[in-house]
Scaffold this active site. Structure first.
Site, short mmCIF file in Angstrom:
data_model
loop_
_atom_site.label_atom_id
_atom_site.label_comp_id
_atom_site.label_asym_id
_atom_site.label_seq_id
_atom_site.Cartn_x
_atom_site.Cartn_y
_atom_site.Cartn_z
N GLU A 95 0.93 -0.72 0.09
CA GLU A 95 -0.01 -0.20 -0.33
C GLU A 95 0.78 1.77 0.07
O GLU A 95 0.60 2.62 -0.61
CB GLU A 95 -0.65 0.10 1.17
CG GLU A 95 -1.75 -0.80 0.90
CD GLU A 95 -3.12 -0.47 0.05
OE1 GLU A 95 -3.29 0.10 -0.43
OE2 GLU A 95 -4.31 -1.69 -0.27
N ASP A 139 -6.78 7.33 -5.36
CA ASP A 139 -5.91 6.96 -5.68
C ASP A 139 -6.05 5.92 -7.04
O ASP A 139 -6.50 7.37 -7.60
CB ASP A 139 -6.22 5.35 -4.73
CG ASP A 139 -7.64 4.85 -5.11
OD1 ASP A 139 -8.69 4.96 -5.83
OD2 ASP A 139 -8.64 3.67 -4.55
#
Length: 153
Positions: A23, A32
């Site tokens: 991540e 994102d």
């Protein structure tokens, strides 16, 4: 600390390490690849662009979400799964969410007792927003490798 607690703590630590490796960490919220506001290690719940977190807040959020993902995995089958399977699948659930996991062929194979086939489903989950992402391809290969590592093949 009894053995079961030590093993549980080890699985949580291993899962946090795996999640953190894939991540990455951002102390400032960003969009994102599919436009979802995200902070820390992929945390999205209630996040708004511009939000800021401290490293300690990120550590706490990540551990909280890993524990939730592990509880989803552990609650999805009647028996105890091998630790490698638990770590890999908790990382997967952390990334895709419990809803996607709950309706997956991966979970159907897991519940049928075919752990190898369940692990082999992971590389199929490499799309976000309809686009194949290289980072997800690499992550799923790593999760698959951990998932099958403890199985007698």
């Amino acid at each position: 600390m009894d053995l079961k607690t030590k093993i549980g703590t080890g699985v949580i630590a291993a899962t946090i390490g795996l999640v953190a490796a894939w991540e990455g960490r951002s102390l400032v919220a960003y969009a994102d690849p599919v436009g979802i506001p995200t902070i820390c290690e992929g945390y999205t719940h209630g996040v708004k662009l511009g939000d800021v977190a401290t490293p300690a807040q990120c550590d706490a959020l990540t551990e909280q979400e890993v524990r939730k993902a592990l509880a989803v995995v552990d609650g999805s089958t009647p028996g105890q799964l091998p630790d490698g399977v638990r770590v890999a699948l908790a990382s997967f659930v952390y990334n895709v969410g419990p809803g996607a996991y709950g309706g997956s062929t991966l979970l159907r194979r897991l519940r049928a007792g075919d752990l190898k086939a369940a692990c082999n489903e992971l590389p199929r989950w490499v799309y976000a927003g309809g686009k194949k992402l290289r980072g997800l391809e690499r992550r799923r290969q790593a999760e698959r490798k951990i998932c099958i590592s403890g199985l007698d093949l």
